[in-house]
Design a protein around this motif. Sequence first.
Motif, PDB file in Angstrom:
ATOM      1  N   CYS A   5      50.787  34.560  65.532  1.00 44.84           N
ATOM      2  CA  CYS A   5      49.743  34.921  64.475  1.00 44.84           C
ATOM      3  C   CYS A   5      50.201  34.504  63.213  1.00 44.84           C
ATOM      4  O   CYS A   5      49.430  33.865  62.315  1.00 44.84           O
ATOM      5  CB  CYS A   5      49.314  36.476  64.487  1.00 44.84           C
ATOM      6  N   GLU A  20      54.818  40.277  61.445  1.00 42.71           N
ATOM      7  CA  GLU A  20      53.997  38.972  60.630  1.00 42.71           C
ATOM      8  C   GLU A  20      54.523  39.081  59.377  1.00 42.71           C
ATOM      9  O   GLU A  20      54.603  37.739  58.877  1.00 42.71           O
ATOM     10  CB  GLU A  20      52.624  39.137  60.893  1.00 42.71           C
ATOM     11  N   CYS A  61      43.022  39.351  64.041  1.00 38.79           N
ATOM     12  CA  CYS A  61      43.532  39.181  65.230  1.00 38.79           C
ATOM     13  C   CYS A  61      42.650  39.206  66.395  1.00 38.79           C
ATOM     14  O   CYS A  61      41.971  40.061  66.387  1.00 38.79           O
ATOM     15  CB  CYS A  61      44.795  40.441  65.454  1.00 38.79           C
ATOM     16  N   HIS A  73      53.140  44.627  65.070  1.00 35.90           N
ATOM     17  CA  HIS A  73      52.846  43.262  65.118  1.00 35.90           C
ATOM     18  C   HIS A  73      52.559  43.163  63.551  1.00 35.90           C
ATOM     19  O   HIS A  73      53.004  41.836  63.259  1.00 35.90           O
ATOM     20  CB  HIS A  73      51.659  43.286  65.746  1.00 35.90           C
ATOM     21  N   HIS A  74      51.851  43.674  62.557  1.00 38.53           N
ATOM     22  CA  HIS A  74      51.772  43.091  61.410  1.00 38.53           C
ATOM     23  C   HIS A  74      52.774  43.186  60.431  1.00 38.53           C
ATOM     24  O   HIS A  74      52.919  42.569  59.549  1.00 38.53           O
ATOM     25  CB  HIS A  74      50.336  43.983  61.000  1.00 38.53           C
TER      26      HIS A  74
HETATM   27 ZN    ZN Z   1      47.921  39.247  65.422  1.00 36.47          ZN
END
Ligand code: ZN
Length: 487
Positions: free
Chosen positions: A209, A238, A29, A234-235
């Motif tokens: 992402c 994702e 990232c 975030h991850h």
């Molecule tokens: Zn990211």
Amino acid sequence: MSLKVYNTLTKRKEDFVPQEPGKVRFYACGPTVYDYFHIGNARPFVVFDVFRRFLMYRGYQVIYAVNITDVDDKIIKKANNEGVSIREVTQRYARAYLEDIYKLRILPPDVNPRATAHIDEMIELIRKLFENGYAYEVDGDVYYDVGRFKDYGKLSGKKIDELQSGARIEVDERKHNPLDFALWKSARPDEPWWESPWGNGRPGWHIECSTMSMKYLGSTLDIHAGGEDLIFPHHENEIAQSEAATGKPFARYWMHNGFLQIRGEKMSKSLGNFLTAREVVKRHKPEAVRLFFLQKHYRSPINYSEEILSETENALMRLKHVLENIERTLEGKKLSEIEEKDLTGPEKQRWESLQKNRLRFIQEMEDDFNTAGAVGQLFEMAKIANRILEEEELSENNQKILKFIHRTFHEFDSFLSLFGAEEETGVETGTFNQLVNILVQIRNDLRAKKEWALADEIRNKLMESGILIEDRKDGTSWKPVKKNKNN
Ligand SMILES: [Zn+2]
């Protein structure tokens, strides 16, 4: 020896096996370009740069992608505060980011995709999530339906029910679940927007992402990396997006670096202990900043202070001086390789410990990229070099040992970037080129006056310094050539 990597997903160290032998699809990232990045953000940039280059050194073909987030709440806020366009803000700080990573001797990623150049692909991915039943729309906003993804929480180890009961989650009547996150945000005044099947708006951060990593690296990445503060949400998000869209595992290995602290606190603007990488490399050598990060295991927290960085700089200079002393000592000497059978006594011992140091260095790197342990071996090797350099008589075998140390340092520097190029002049390229042009012009003037001897001397002296002059019908040109160096 095989490479082992600590995988946040499984919470243990695992053998590193990329999906395609010899090839590594590596995503990290990148920055949100609304300000200069701070020294804490520099940590993932530096350590993942070293890991990428170590993989290359070990013979892997690595495709390394780092995104640039150039549409985001923080960017919009900054642009509105300054009364300038969003583009002006993102261009300014994207450029600054590239300048700063260059200064930190970070190799440019193979792909540096910008979010705003991938809006169509993001819309396509959101459409896919609708198709598979993971997205819903409310008044032009599109949300991800977290409750539909049974593996939600597998990276962070958080359970949906615990997260829901844990306070601090904004209650939004329009969402199915408070944890549902925005895939697409409807346009608001003073915000950039793009057309979409759900009306004008802009993408959410997480979808950026997922989209860019899969576009450049395929549905399954080998390594996805970032700071540990990105694990949740975030991850996690994702993974939810990507796996719900493709039905395939999103990333095989998740790697996260620890925090940087300053006086025991996390660095942040609100605490007033915010320090940009740009300011730090003004006060300290960029290589010292790299060594500062590498001397600590990447998963451990790291403490920043001016004193620690100065100490690191001194340590770096000690290593550099060893290399310089070796170069001076061996200058002009033609040495063959060491024949082990000829070694006896202290020379044999030295040679054997150096072999161990070199092996240990590689083993440490292969053990979840333990750069701290690896760099420690360089200091051990430097000690041996210093002992030899202090001796009055320098045997040929000891010279060969010095040569070996020098070569090993530079071998590892192909991914550490601590010692700088051997050919480094310390003069900026522009100035350097100008100086050569002046000399070439003087030589041409001399030739016009038929002062051949002096003209030839200039050409020969330049050749010795690694500059080849070529006289052609249409004029004189020059180019740098590899110096014949005894290494
Ligand atoms: Zn990211």
